[in-house]
Every structure is written in C-alpha cells, then in structure tokens.
Design a protein around this motif. Structure first.
Motif, PDB file in Angstrom:
ATOM      1  N   UNK A 119      29.974  39.468  43.586  1.00 29.78           N
ATOM      2  CA  UNK A 119      30.234  40.864  43.222  1.00 29.78           C
ATOM      3  C   UNK A 119      29.420  41.187  41.981  1.00 29.78           C
ATOM      4  N   UNK A 120      29.002  42.427  41.864  1.00 34.23           N
ATOM      5  CA  UNK A 120      28.203  42.807  40.700  1.00 34.23           C
ATOM      6  C   UNK A 120      27.863  44.270  40.783  1.00 34.23           C
ATOM      7  N   UNK A 180      38.421  49.571  46.820  1.00 33.30           N
ATOM      8  CA  UNK A 180      37.841  48.253  46.532  1.00 33.30           C
ATOM      9  C   UNK A 180      38.217  47.716  45.166  1.00 33.30           C
ATOM     10  N   UNK A 181      38.482  48.631  44.227  1.00 36.10           N
ATOM     11  CA  UNK A 181      38.814  48.164  42.878  1.00 36.10           C
ATOM     12  C   UNK A 181      39.822  49.091  42.251  1.00 36.10           C
ATOM     13  N   UNK A 182      40.910  48.512  41.748  1.00 32.86           N
ATOM     14  CA  UNK A 182      41.935  49.268  41.047  1.00 32.86           C
ATOM     15  C   UNK A 182      42.465  48.357  39.944  1.00 32.86           C
ATOM     16  N   UNK A 183      42.075  48.683  38.695  1.00 36.39           N
ATOM     17  CA  UNK A 183      42.407  47.797  37.572  1.00 36.39           C
ATOM     18  C   UNK A 183      43.914  47.629  37.421  1.00 36.39           C
ATOM     19  N   UNK A 189      40.338  43.494  42.268  1.00 38.37           N
ATOM     20  CA  UNK A 189      39.273  43.619  43.265  1.00 38.37           C
ATOM     21  C   UNK A 189      39.835  43.267  44.634  1.00 38.37           C
ATOM     22  N   UNK A 190      39.582  44.137  45.623  1.00 34.27           N
ATOM     23  CA  UNK A 190      40.031  43.859  46.985  1.00 34.27           C
ATOM     24  C   UNK A 190      39.372  42.586  47.497  1.00 34.27           C
ATOM     25  N   UNK A 191      38.098  42.413  47.171  1.00 29.31           N
ATOM     26  CA  UNK A 191      37.322  41.283  47.671  1.00 29.31           C
ATOM     27  C   UNK A 191      37.003  40.328  46.531  1.00 29.31           C
ATOM     28  N   UNK A 192      37.051  39.031  46.809  1.00 28.24           N
ATOM     29  CA  UNK A 192      36.584  38.070  45.820  1.00 28.24           C
ATOM     30  C   UNK A 192      35.505  37.208  46.479  1.00 28.24           C
TER      31      UNK A 192
ATOM     32  N   UNK B  23      33.111  37.686  37.400  1.00 23.70           N
ATOM     33  CA  UNK B  23      32.863  37.342  38.811  1.00 23.70           C
ATOM     34  C   UNK B  23      33.336  38.454  39.746  1.00 23.70           C
ATOM     35  N   UNK B  24      34.093  39.428  39.206  1.00 21.89           N
ATOM     36  CA  UNK B  24      34.485  40.602  40.000  1.00 21.89           C
ATOM     37  C   UNK B  24      33.588  41.802  39.681  1.00 21.89           C
TER      38      UNK B  24
END
Lengths: 203, 340
Positions: A119-120, A180-183, A189-192, B23-24
């Motif tokens: 991820x990035x 996909x992302x909700x702090x 993160x939905x995906x790792x 990494x996220x």
C-alpha cells in the motif's frame, strides 16, 4: 536477497517477489525486535526503519538472512470481493489501447485473483498484482487534478483503488462504494499487504 | 482553553506523528522541526513529544481563557503577551484573559508553542498531528475555534541554556543513498559540491531544490518503495527533493543520498530562498552525531530543581539501555528512582 543501506536508520531488503516481502515482514513481526519502527513493503522490497539509538544496524543485518530463510509464520490471509460499477472515464480509452472491446476489458479486469503487493501513495491505496498483461497500459501523460474516492483504476502492471479523492494519473475503469480507509475503524485499512482480492461487476 | 482569534498562515497541532502505519500508506507527519517541538515541551515540563502548535511563517493570535504556562521555541517570533514582549526558550506564565500575538516568524520557518499539560485533541492512529498530505487528524487552525488543554500543575523558571539560531544557509550531513547505480558516475560528488536553493514550492512533504540538474543513468521508473525522512529523491528532471516529515509512505524516485537523523530538524527551518549544502559522512558518524544531539538536548534545559534533571538523566539512561530494570540516584538528599 540483497540489502541496501537506506541512510543511518533504515535497511532496504530487495526480495524476489511480493510474497517474499510478506514473508520477511511477518518473520520480523514475529521476532519482535526492539527498536524496529516500520516494516514497509514496496515493489519487491521491504523497508526496515529502526531507531539507531536502540537497535544496532550491524546486529539487525546479521539477523536478517536467517529470518528470511525461516519458513513463513502463519498469518491471517484474507480474501475480499469488491463490487465495481464499470463507468470509469478511461474505460473506452483503455479498450482502444488494448485493442479489445469494453466488455472484454471488464471481463479481463474481473478474472484474476489479485494480491495486495503493498500500500502507498495514500492511506489504504493498494497496489494489486495479477493484472492481465493485455490491460497493462501506461498511466495518463498528464495526471488529473482530482480522482474521486472509490475510483477503480489501472497503471502499468498494477490495479488499484483510490481510497480518497486525490490528484492521480491512473486510468479509471469504474467505481466502488467500498470504504478502503477509515481512521476510526479498529482496522483502518480495508486491505493489508498480502491480502487477496477479486473484482465483481455490478449490473 | 485557548480561543483562536487569528489562525496565522498555517498553524497546526503537531506531535511525534504516526508511527507503525507506513505499511498501510499512512505518512508520519508530526513536527517538521522535531527538536524545537521537544525543546518547547521540555520547557513547560511536558512529555517532549506532547502536542504543540506549529506555526509557519506567520503565527496566530490566541486568547488564553485560563491561566497557563507556555514556551516558544524554533524560528524567532516577536511575540507579545498583551503589550509585553515574550522571551523565547523559557517558560512564561500567562493569566486568564491575556492575548498572545505571535506575529511573523523572523528566522527559520516554524515556531512551536507548547503549554504546560499539552493541548488535547482526538488522536487519529495514535497522533493528533495535522497530516497535510493525507488529510488525517485535525485540520490547520481556523479563526474562532477553541483549543483544549490538559489540566496540569504549572511550573516556571525553566530556560534553554543556548537557544539555537536559524540562518538562511545551512550545511547538513548526508550518507550515500541506496540507489547509486541509478545515477551517472560522479553525481554524488556533484550533490556535495553544489550550493542549492530552497524553492518556494517546498512544504512539509519535502524541500524542492534548485541549483543543479543531477544526472540519472536511467529514466526508468523505480518500483514504488518505502521512503524515509531525509531521503534525497531525484525525479526525471534532475532537481532533487529532500523528503520531510509529511512525505508519502512510499515513493518511486531513486534516492541519491539520505540526510542524517541528527540534521533532520534543521531541514524544517529552511525557508524558500535559503542556501543548502550537503556534506558526506559515514553511517558511524551519523550515529555518533545523533548521540551527541540527544545528549545536547538533555543538557540544554536549565532549572533550579536538580531532582527533576536527575530524573531526566535516568529516563535517558533507560532509553539507551533497554535491559536496565531499575536504577536510582541521590540528589539534594532526595532519592530519584527508576523502575520498569
């Protein structure tokens, strides 16, 4: 595997595959070495950032070959399904570049079981490996100033999903409502890295 | 509580930043000049990485609604508390109702305002830092908003022994980067022999430099990979970018050199037009420099209370010796103990 010195506080491990990067990452997580701050997978790399006041780089370097050879520790491998409305602004252009019809673009984009290589770019933005070679088209010459959140896109050998509205140069095939992302979530993160993913077309 | 009367040009809460989420794809963010943040906090008796206000080029106007103790560190501001000038690098008592007008930042780029007890805000992924790239955490200060503070016993009379000076030219130390083969022979030497100028499109993500167009051996794209603060990336146009605290977690440009950890805080104080040179050191020298910088930080703070200083020494000792379980010192007839 090869190591590069990345300044005085990080090592960059170059590995053969995204799977090897995941394996080394999980071996390091399991070893729980005091002073390691970040383990960031990239394209066939793993960046190991550490506090040099706590962890001696030479010591870390000596431990790494052994850790990379260990059988990978078991870790949770999740599989996701992402529903996509194929209404992207670049769908037609991608079909033209690939020399196929729009229906075939969608079919080829949905067929693979993708792996989250890393991820990035933005929090939760996945680089998905496994894209059909036929769909491997260059990114836009001039990036858009705004790509909507949930845009499902491709560039080069990767597929991806924009978690938030940002500028971006990937070619947008469609959109998803998945967040996909909700702090605020326990798992933001939905995906790792290492997760598997499939796209499903919405009618 | 503090009321923001005028927000300044770009004022935000900053602490250590977000660690452990790169990494996220989550940037670190945090203070652009972590040294000044730590000094400001130490001056008011806080944890050195407590949240403080980072002001940029032009500071805010704030009204203290409660009694407080504050300290300013970093770039010089001619701040006034009501009508009285406020000395920097020392703890200062504030009465409820007083207005602090920070004004322009005269040297450097950023000044830090810490209050005893620290500011309190909702942490996002373990930090209250305003991430200006990924838009996590609170936004930059807005006029009319209020800032909450932790209640804390106020202590005064702390000052910094030798406040740093911020100049419009700097020499920072680097070690050679990881991607030597991506550059033409001699490019690292060119980096070391060039005086660069900080461009005006620099921000908390990176310093963009003019002065030389460095020669890449390949115009291919590097596969995206994890990045660190201080990495000197060279895009296709050859104009280097030095990554600062709010850089993206990954990047795709080859890295010619990496600024050493001890010199990172300085980078956050270079304003557009400032001159920058690089000096090459070994990784061993980089570590030694960081140890010296940490020692200097411990010894810079001056107070009449030697017991507190002894406690700080013990904490430093514990940091450098993770195996240490217990220790004690006797100071002025008092026992200072450390136990894990």
């Amino acid at each position: 595997m090869k190591f590069r010195y990345f300044g005085g506080s990080a090592l960059l491990a170059e590995v053969a595959s995204s799977a090897a990067a995941q394996q080394l990452r999980h071996a390091l997580l399991q070893a729980d070495i005091v002073g390691v701050r970040e383990l960031v997978p990239g394209y066939n790399t793993l960046l190991i950032e550490f506090d040099p006041l706590i962890l001696d780089m030479a010591k870390l370097e000596r431990r790494l070959p052994k850790l990379s050879e260990q059988p990978p520790p078991a870790w949770e491998q999740r599989e996701h399904e992402i529903s996509v409305r194929y209404d992207g602004e670049d769908l037609q252009e991608v079909a033209r570049l690939a020399g196929i019809g729009i229906a075939e673009v969608i079919q080829r984009h949905c067929a693979p079981l993708y792996t989250v290589a890393f991820l990035g770019f933005a929090p939760g933005f996945p680089y998905l490996s496994g894209l059909d070679p036929k769909l491997q088209v260059p990114r836009l010459k001039s990036p858009r100033t705004r790509v909507a959140a949930g845009s499902v896109a491709i560039a080069g050998e990767f597929a991806g999903i924009y978690p938030q509205a940002t500028p971006g140069g990937w070619r947008v095939l469609g959109h998803t409502d998945s967040v996909l992302f909700d702090a605020g979530r326990a798992q933001p993160a939905l995906l790792t890295p290492g997760d598997k993913l499939r796209f499903r077309p919405l009618p | 509580m503090i009321t923001v009367l005028e927000p300044g040009r770009s004022t935000s809460l900053q602490d250590r930043g977000r660690e452990g989420f790169a990494h996220l794809g989550v940037p670190h963010a945090g203070a652009a000049d972590s040294l000044s943040l730590r000094q400001a906090n130490l001056l008011v008796g806080n944890n050195e990485y407590a949240a403080a206000l980072e002001m940029t080029l032009n500071g805010p106007v704030l009204r203290f609604e409660v009694e407080a103790v504050m300290a300013l560190a970093g770039g010089r501001v001619d701040a006034r508390l009501d009508d009285a000038p406020v000395p920097m690098y020392q703890s200062v008592a504030v009465q409820a109702g007083q207005t602090l007008n920070c004004g322009p930042v005269r040297t450097g780029v950023r000044s830090y305002l810490a209050v005893a007890g620290g500011f309190s805000a909702a942490a996002v992924l373990g930090s209250v830092s305003a991430d200006t790239l990924a838009r996590l955490g609170p936004s930059v200060l807005q006029g009319g908003e209020t800032l909450a503070m932790q209640a804390r016993r106020l202590q005064q009379g702390w000052y910094w022994r030798t406040p740093p000076e911020f100049r419009a030219q700097a020499v920072v130390r680097v070690v050679a980067g990881p991607h030597a083969e991506w550059f033409a022979a001699g490019t690292y030497d060119e980096l070391l022999h060039t005086e660069f100028e900080v461009r005006s499109d620099s921000d908390r993500s990176g310093l963009r430099l003019a002065g030389a167009e460095l020669t890449r051996a390949s115009q291919n794209e590097l596969g995206s990979q994890g990045m660190v603060s201080g990495a000197i990336q060279v895009p296709g146009d050859g104009r280097p970018i030095v990554l600062l605290c709010n850089h993206g977690a990954t990047g795709g440009y080859p890295v010619l050199a990496v600024v050493i950890a001890a010199d990172l805080p300085q980078l956050g104080q270079l304003r557009p037009g400032a001159r920058l040179r690089f000096q090459s050191v070994s990784r061993e020298q980089a570590l030694a420099a960081l140890q010296v910088a940490e020692q200097d930080l411990l010894h810079g703070l001056v107070t009449a209370d030697r017991g507190l200083l002894a406690a700080r020494s013990l904490i430093a000792l514990a940091k450098s010796h993770p195996e240490l379980r217990a220790a004690h010192l006797r100071v002025d007839g008092r026992q200072v103990r450390l136990r894990r």
